[in-house]
Design an enzyme around this catalytic site. Structure first.
Site, mmCIF file in Angstrom:
data_model
loop_
_atom_site.group_PDB
_atom_site.id
_atom_site.type_symbol
_atom_site.label_atom_id
_atom_site.label_comp_id
_atom_site.label_asym_id
_atom_site.label_seq_id
_atom_site.Cartn_x
_atom_site.Cartn_y
_atom_site.Cartn_z
ATOM 1 N N GLU A 1 -14.779 -18.200 -9.271
ATOM 2 C CA GLU A 1 -15.065 -18.913 -8.027
ATOM 3 C C GLU A 1 -16.038 -18.068 -7.219
ATOM 4 O OE1 GLU A 1 -11.548 -19.470 -5.570
ATOM 5 O OE2 GLU A 1 -12.815 -19.830 -3.824
ATOM 6 N N LYS B 1 -25.603 -37.876 1.150
ATOM 7 C CA LYS B 1 -26.821 -37.070 1.369
ATOM 8 C C LYS B 1 -26.557 -35.558 1.379
ATOM 9 C CE LYS B 1 -30.494 -38.921 2.443
ATOM 10 N NZ LYS B 1 -31.293 -39.662 1.448
ATOM 11 N N CYS C 1 8.377 -5.504 5.472
ATOM 12 C CA CYS C 1 7.503 -4.358 5.721
ATOM 13 C C CYS C 1 7.635 -3.891 7.173
ATOM 14 C CB CYS C 1 6.074 -4.668 5.305
ATOM 15 S SG CYS C 1 5.185 -3.175 4.851
ATOM 16 N N LEU C 2 6.659 -4.168 8.048
ATOM 17 C CA LEU C 2 6.839 -3.760 9.445
ATOM 18 C C LEU C 2 8.109 -4.399 10.016
ATOM 19 C CD1 LEU C 2 5.669 -2.199 11.872
ATOM 20 C CD2 LEU C 2 4.440 -4.272 12.510
ATOM 21 N N GLU D 1 3.900 5.512 13.701
ATOM 22 C CA GLU D 1 2.685 4.681 13.807
ATOM 23 C C GLU D 1 2.455 4.293 15.275
ATOM 24 O OE1 GLU D 1 2.822 0.988 11.557
ATOM 25 O OE2 GLU D 1 0.771 0.458 12.106
ATOM 26 N N HIS E 1 6.708 -6.305 -0.239
ATOM 27 C CA HIS E 1 6.285 -7.669 0.119
ATOM 28 C C HIS E 1 6.697 -8.655 -0.968
ATOM 29 C CE1 HIS E 1 3.537 -6.771 3.546
ATOM 30 N NE2 HIS E 1 3.515 -5.584 2.966
ATOM 31 N N GLU F 1 6.818 -11.727 -0.822
ATOM 32 C CA GLU F 1 6.039 -12.978 -0.755
ATOM 33 C C GLU F 1 4.868 -13.008 -1.739
ATOM 34 O OE1 GLU F 1 6.097 -10.591 1.484
ATOM 35 O OE2 GLU F 1 4.212 -10.362 2.589
HETATM 36 N N1 GLN Z 1 2.194 -0.820 9.667
HETATM 37 C C1 GLN Z 1 3.249 -0.526 8.750
HETATM 38 C C2 GLN Z 1 2.872 0.586 7.783
HETATM 39 O O1 GLN Z 1 1.728 0.866 7.595
HETATM 40 C C3 GLN Z 1 3.695 -1.778 7.996
HETATM 41 C C4 GLN Z 1 2.653 -2.397 7.138
HETATM 42 C C5 GLN Z 1 2.959 -3.804 6.727
HETATM 43 O O2 GLN Z 1 3.763 -4.479 7.368
HETATM 44 N N2 GLN Z 1 2.306 -4.282 5.687
HETATM 45 O O3 GLN Z 1 3.739 1.195 7.192
#
Ligand code: GLN
Length: 535
Positions: free
Chosen positions: A143, A191, A384-385, A408, A510, A512
């Site tokens: 693609e 067109k 994650c976060l 962070e 993750h 997902e």
């Molecule tokens: N900011 C967080 C870290 O770097 C979580 C990253 C995220 O949610 N993908 O660890």
């Protein structure tokens, strides 16, 4: 020469026509006929990869097994086909130029003048053929991002021209265009399609098949017009009408015989009729839900739903399996930081998901959402976060460590319950330097995580810099937060849960990224089940 055939998908008239969905749908049909297929995306922008792009502009960054940070279309490819992609499946102009320039600096060109043609185009062709040369695939679908006529896509179209010339009947070009409907005239207009095909012809490429995106059915006379002006037989003008779900598109393409035309153009006798029973079963369940749940998705990019694409699709897959419609209530994390009535926001939801993310904005709102879920026994899923927020919330409100934080957000926190790993501290560059890609995880028996996966050894994808700080683990476990998943090599905590809560799950990885139509993700299934129990 390998067995591989090459299918190119270009776009005309406007962007956002859904080339990724058409490519994925074609791949589904070819797979259902017994062929092996992979899909690749070439992006004309200069970033080396989408990892450094703002999710507000480009949507989510999709991470592959091998830790490539890629365009969100690769998520569609994997979700539709259940075939893993890799770094080779997403290449940008930036990456092409980077390799050519590196070769030039090494002196590999032996004094040649380095030019767009042949050096850049050769590198593009090499990147396309890397996948074909593995001999793993009957088809490589490539693609091309952007729209024909863009300055930056010129070298890609030129590479297709060369490959078509070199490969003959082993290459086919599908051009996706838009047929607008002018309501004042009551007419569909061809067109723009004619112009876009002309632009391709100027660049030396005659499309073989035209797929027309449209909001209204395309008549035979419209097909005839496109056929006449674009040198394409009528049966190769394919209608792609707006569908209620992207997962309908493979069936629409089957009806329109897109796969048959592609095989014909490539002189291939179809192996067998496609078997789409499982796909149809999925669609039936998707469209005939027996119950409904509402999930609050708490994030900071909620205005652009594409920023959470894989999470939304995971809900669709898991929801269909359970014949449960999943409605998402988008909650802007930053809003929760003001003095809002949390009950008014969350009392009508059956589950709360706190999303992945980076940076300070909205973090305190996310932590407040976790607290609400924990204290009100609302099923909670932190990714994650989102998991890191769950750990911070627990530290502050259960362990009583008021200023606990992730480094962070606060480098001076007295309780750095989420902290950067030693190796990460030395890294200065932002691109491609997180903990990325698939890592193994051992699931603790007797936990909700185990109940979901039903197995001890799992592998999930990561994209983060910060980690659960194991120095504090004992205090957490002593007070009811269980480390339910551990990385067997580094001992890092990958998942946490609260045993006494109906469903409180935080994962550092993750999930997902690995949910598919064929294989909905166990963690999304268990979360929706818990939400349904709370309906
Ligand atoms: N900011 C967080 C870290 O770097 C979580 C990253 C995220 O949610 N993908 O660890």
């Amino acid at each position: 020469m390998t067995k591989t055939h090459y299918i190119f998908v270009t776009g005309g008239v406007t962007s956002s026509l859904g080339k990724g969905i058409i490519s994925s749908s074609l791949a589904v049909l070819l797979k259902a006929r017994g062929y092996t297929v992979t899909i690749q995306k070439l992006d004309p922008y200069i970033n080396i990869d989408p990892g450094t792009l703002n999710p507000y502009e480009h949507g989510e960054c999709y991470v592959t097994e091998d830790g490539a940070e890629t365009d969100l279309d690769l998520g569609h490819y994997e979700r539709f086909t259940n075939v893993f992609t890799s770094q080779s499946n997403n290449v940008t102009t930036g990456r092409i130029y980077q390799s050519v320039i590196n070769q030039e600096r090494r002196g590999d060109y032996l004094g040649d003048t380095v030019q767009v043609i042949p050096h850049i185009t050769d590198e593009i062709k090499r990147r396309i053929q890397i996948l074909g040369n593995t001999d793993e695939y009957d088809f490589v679908i490539t693609e091309i991002g952007g729209t024909v006529g863009d300055i930056e896509s010129l070298p890609f179209i030129e590479s297709i021209r060369q490959m078509k010339w070199e490969l003959g009947s082993k290459a086919v070009v599908i051009h996706l265009t838009y047929i607008p409907y002018l309501s004042a005239a009551g007419e569909l207009k061809t067109k723009p399609t004619q112009h876009s095909v002309k632009a391709m012809l100027q660049q030396g490429v005659q499309p073989d098949i035209i797929v027309c995106r449209t909001e209204h059915p395309i008549t035979e006379s419209i097909k005839g017009k496109i056929s006449l002006f674009c040198n394409i037989t009528k049966d190769c003008v394919v209608e792609s009408i707006d569908a209620p779900s992207i997962y309908e598109v493979p069936l629409n393409m089957l009806k329109e015989r897109l796969d048959v035309q592609v095989l014909k153009k490539l002189n291939i006798d179809p192996k067998r009729e496609p078997d789409l029973t499982q796909w149809e079963d999925f669609l039936y369940k998707l469209h005939n839900p027996l119950q409904e749940v509402t999930i609050a998705l708490v994030g900071k990019y909620v205005e652009l739903h594409d920023a959470y694409k894989s999470i939304c699709e995971s809900f669709i897959h898991a929801g269909a399996t359970l014949q449960c419609k999943v409605k998402i209530k988008w909650v802007q994390a930053e809003k929760l930081e003001q003095n809002v009535d949390m009950n008014a926001i969350f009392s009508d939801v059956n589950g709360i998901l706190v999303a992945p993310g980076f940076g300070q904005r909205g973090i305190e709102g996310k932590i407040k959402a976790v607290q609400y879920a924990r204290e009100h026994n609302v099923p909670f899923f932190g990714i994650c976060l989102g998991m890191q927020c769950a750990v911070i919330e627990f530290a502050r409100n259960v362990l009583g460590w008021q200023d606990a934080n992730t480094t962070e957000m606060d480098t001076d926190t007295p309780y750095p319950v989420i902290d950067m790993m030693e190796q990460q501290k030395k890294i200065k560059n932002m691109g491609g330097t997180m903990r990325l890609g698939a890592y193994p995880c051992v699931v603790k028996q007797g936990t909700k995580l185990f109940a979901a996966y039903q197995t001890e050894n799992i592998s999930e994808r990561h994209r983060h810099r910060y980690e659960f700080n194991s120095d504090y683990l004992q205090s957490f476990t002593d007070n009811g937060m269980v480390a339910s998943g551990i990385n067997p090599e580094s001992n890092l905590v990958e998942a946490v849960e609260i045993a006494s809560h109906p469903y409180f799950m935080g994962v550092q990885f993750h999930p997902e990224y690995k949910s598919r139509v064929e294989k909905p993700h166990p963690l999304f299934i268990s979360f929706i089940k818990a939400a349904a129990n709370n309906a």
